[in-house]
Design a protein around this motif. Structure first.
Motif, PDB file in Angstrom:
ATOM      1  N   GLY A 197       0.783  -1.225   0.000  1.00  0.00           N
ATOM      2  CA  GLY A 197       0.000   0.000   0.000  1.00  0.00           C
ATOM      3  C   GLY A 197       0.812   1.271   0.000  1.00  0.00           C
ATOM      4  O   GLY A 197       0.256   2.363  -0.019  1.00  0.00           O
ATOM      5  N   ARG A 250      -3.401   8.702   2.849  1.00  0.00           N
ATOM      6  CA  ARG A 250      -2.831   7.487   2.295  1.00  0.00           C
ATOM      7  C   ARG A 250      -3.912   6.408   2.192  1.00  0.00           C
ATOM      8  O   ARG A 250      -4.899   6.431   2.932  1.00  0.00           O
ATOM      9  N   ASN A 251      -3.702   5.480   1.295  1.00  0.00           N
ATOM     10  CA  ASN A 251      -4.533   4.287   1.292  1.00  0.00           C
ATOM     11  C   ASN A 251      -4.180   3.447   2.518  1.00  0.00           C
ATOM     12  O   ASN A 251      -3.018   3.353   2.908  1.00  0.00           O
ATOM     13  N   CYS A 309      -8.893  12.042  -4.720  1.00  0.00           N
ATOM     14  CA  CYS A 309      -9.706  11.010  -5.373  1.00  0.00           C
ATOM     15  C   CYS A 309     -10.883  11.652  -6.110  1.00  0.00           C
ATOM     16  O   CYS A 309     -11.505  12.607  -5.632  1.00  0.00           O
ATOM     17  N   ILE A 343     -11.514   7.716  -0.745  1.00  0.00           N
ATOM     18  CA  ILE A 343     -10.375   7.150  -0.031  1.00  0.00           C
ATOM     19  C   ILE A 343     -10.496   7.359   1.473  1.00  0.00           C
ATOM     20  O   ILE A 343     -10.198   6.468   2.262  1.00  0.00           O
TER      21      ILE A 343
END
Length: 567
Positions: free
Chosen positions: A9, A338-339, A493, A537
């Motif tokens: 990730g 962040r993801n 996103c 996200i």
């Protein structure tokens, strides 16, 4: 293909600039000059051997940074929900009529200043105040006689109920739990067990079990470890952490230091929004006392343990309240989430295990360890656990911060705040800040607790109750909330970036055309809400349209969010 040894990730981070964060240096330039001249940015680039486009990318992302000289008087006026309910639009019009032609006054509509108890709120050269004080503050700014800002006192004559220490106690009397942990009177497993037994959950919005988080970080083999107090309280209607910082800096810092010792971190930070300058000063003074008493430094109380805590001032943006966006900012990048996974507890600041809790969560830790998990559990009512701070604003007689037993009902909290303004009937409330769905007047007896509010179709969120009086256009109120999320989207996103703009355009057109949506409009908003909730996200996009959907549900005899309760 995954690179061997790399956490899943994080592949997209390979191209990010390493090295120390440039944000404190940029902040220092702006503090000194009032803005960021290009020649200073070029000099910074040259001196630190960092590309100019990296610096310009940071400056363009963070709203607090400016690249043009400021006027002599920076007059910022909040237009978000709590202030809007108290007539902000009309007061902004009055201020524009009074100061719109003044060359030395820069009047800007801004999002929440964290002063919802003063609504409508203004800031004059970063001095927060109620709008009625604008004239005096502008005159003082012009004359160069503005007094230094200082936190708003709570007006209490005794400590808040989560404070185990007597009023007026100094650092020698306070920090008793920390001293016990450092001296071996209690150990880290006992601390973790007490937090787990207490049922304490994160009070910043996510509600993750605190003891479990501390245990997770403590178990990580990677070093060094870090700890962060998230004081970037930026959601409209939310100002409880500001009051806790002003009244209880000792509890916030003791909780943070306890977390550092338990998890093995030697460096900690309080990440605070720049609008909280008065509260930041309180923190700096408390940190100075801790250093003087030997509770911070390279050899704390002769134990050989190093503990360091600094303050990191946010360059602005609601998105930084999201834990991974905050970490990106501290690392010197644009504050984009962040993801996840990985989560900060395993891969956080600079890729190391990082403990992060909110102001209120850290402030609750000392009393739990001092008085025991059973005492904490006994503070709740209706089967709920512990105490809860709430910001209360909007159409109430006494806006402010209230600390109540978890499980107190919406109605009871409204009564503590003096009831509805001018005896009005309530039309709706947001129980957990701007990201929480509206509840109607038939749901005032819902207990303020994680599970009960989720069952009712809303959430505890940031612990900010905003009351809306009967006669208010609820769709307009929800559209005001959506405007905030649209403006604060980081843009990373597509669903959030595009969907929030599209939904806001649909709603503003409907309000301009008479104030209601036809069936086609409702269907479009409903579909956009579903897409944003399922594909964004981070939490911003996931909740941005929830308040609007809940109002549309009220118009049709129900609560739209009931089918989709959020964690």
């Amino acid at each position: 293909m995954r690179v061997q040894g790399r956490a899943p990730g994080v592949e997209a981070r390979a191209g990010k600039f390493p090295g120390p964060s440039l944000i404190p240096a940029l902040y220092a330039i702006q503090q000194r000059l009032g803005w960021l001249p290009r020649e200073d940015l070029v000099a910074l680039s040259r001196d630190l051997s960092r590309p100019l486009y990296e610096i310009e990318g940071l400056v363009s992302f963070y709203p607090h940074f400016r690249t043009d000289p400021p006027a002599a008087v920076a007059l910022h006026v909040c237009h978000d929900l709590s202030c809007w309910l108290r007539g902000a639009d009309e007061r902004i019009d009055e201020l524009r009529e009074r100061h719109g032609e003044d060359a030395d006054v820069e009047l800007v509509e801004v999002s929440c200043l964290g002063r919802c108890d003063l609504a409508p709120a203004v800031s004059v050269n970063e001095r927060p105040a109620a709008v009625d004080d604008t004239g005096d503050l502008v005159a003082q700014a012009r004359a160069g006689t503005l007094p230094p800002p200082w936190p708003t006192p709570s007006g209490r004559d005794r400590p808040w109920p989560n404070d185990p220490y007597p009023a007026g106690a100094g650092t020698q009397e306070r920090y008793r739990v920390l001293r016990a942990l450092l001296s071996g009177g209690i150990d880290a497993p006992q601390v973790i067990a007490a937090l787990q037994d207490s049922g304490l959950r994160g009070m910043g919005g996510a509600g993750f079990p605190t003891g479990k988080k501390w245990e997770l970080v403590a178990a990580q083999p990677a070093t060094p470890k870090y700890a962060i107090c998230n004081a970037d309280e930026s959601e409209p209607g939310t100002f409880k952490d500001r009051q806790i910082l002003a009244d209880q800096p000792h509890l916030v810092l003791e909780g943070l230091l306890l977390g550092m010792v338990v998890t093995g971190a030697e460096q900690g930070w309080v990440f605070i929004r720049h609008e909280y300058g008065p509260e930041e000063q309180v923190l700096h003074e408390e940190l100075a006392r801790l250093r003087g008493d030997g509770l911070l430094g390279d050899d704390v109380l002769g134990t050989g343990r190093s503990l360091r805590v600094d303050v990191f001032t946010s360059p602005g943006g609601y998105i930084l309240g999201e834990e991974t966006a905050l970490i990106e900012c501290m690392e010197g990048h644009r504050g984009e989430p962040r993801n996840k996974p990985p989560f900060p507890g395993t891969y956080g600041l600079w890729g190391k295990p990082t403990l992060m809790n909110s102001v209120e969560t850290f402030a609750d830790v000392p009393v739990i360890l001092e008085r025991g998990a059973d005492w904490w559990k006994g503070q709740g009512v209706r089967g709920c656990t512990g105490l809860k701070f709430f910001s209360v604003s909007g159409h109430v007689a006494r806006p402010g911060v209230y600390c109540v037993p978890m499980g107190t009902t919406v109605r009871e909290l409204l009564e503590l705040a003096g009831g509805m303004l001018d005896g009005a009937r309530p039309a709706a409330v947001q129980p957990g800040g701007a990201s929480s769905n509206f509840l109607g007047p038939d749901e005032l007896d819902v207990p303020l607790d994680f599970a009960a509010l989720a069952e009712a179709g809303s959430m505890l969120g940031s612990g900010a109750l905003v009351a809306v009086a009967e006669g208010t256009d609820l769709l307009a109120a929800a559209t005001n909330v959506l405007r905030f999320f649209r403006n604060e989207s980081c843009g990373k996103c597509v669903p959030c970036r595009v969907g929030s703009h599209k939904a806001h355009a649909i709603l503003t057109d409907a309000l301009a055309d008479g104030g209601s949506l036809d069936e086609a409009g409702v269907a479009r908003i409903t579909e956009l809400e579903r897409v944003l909730r399922m594909t964004s996200i981070c939490g911003l996009g996931q909740v941005a349209l929830g308040p609007v959907a809940s109002v549309l549900g009220m118009d049709r005899g129900g609560t739209a969010a009931r089918a989709h309760p959020r964690d």
